[in-house]
Design a protein around this motif. Sequence first.
Motif: not given
Length: 206
Positions: A56-71
């Motif tokens: 369960k520690t691996q679950y992250v917010d989709i928004e955070d994934i998107t923000n990192r991808a955008m960078k």
Amino acid sequence: MSSDTISINKLPVAEEFYSVQGEGMNVGTAAYFVRLAGCDVNCPWCDSKETWAVNKTQYVDIEDITNRAMKSESCNVVITGGEPLMYNLDNLCESLEKQCLSIWLETSGSHPLSGNFDWITVSPKKNKPPLDEVLEQASELKMIISNENDFLDAETYSKKVPAECALLLQANWENFETANALIFDYVLKHPIWKISLQTHKILKIK
Ligand code: SF4
């Protein structure tokens, strides 16, 4: 742990990294990789076994994934695994799409398709065959070849993908030289197929 108990706006991520697509028709193209955790296919030769288990520690917010991808410097995002279609990818794709990112999927095709993709790589596995509904959406069919019998599966699945789908044969890394010799001969006799090489392994990059 069941993913049903987790917010639909979170997904388990094994790793994210920025690199170059090492194989398939998009080889050599820079992309941001999102490797989701979890796989129930259990290929004996899997080179990503560390992704099979989920916690369960691996679950992250989709928004955070998107923000990192955008960078990242690239507008391409590869969703891989594990087996990413174990999860509903609608919300992740919607979030990435809003940022005009090009979304590529790598899947065994063994679970129902969710999400909206610009490119879908289906790489069927013997332990859990692909669903026809995923094959029908494939941009490229990437067959892992270990021995001559694998060409039979390749031909069977090639009849289920769209006419414009690229047909690729890729050697199992565990017997790379033997399998590549088989693939080379096969492509000369059946030129509808192409050779796919795992260039990231040859170049020793991620
Ligand atoms: Fe490994 Fe992919 Fe097979 Fe899953 S589908 S076991 S991640 S090779």
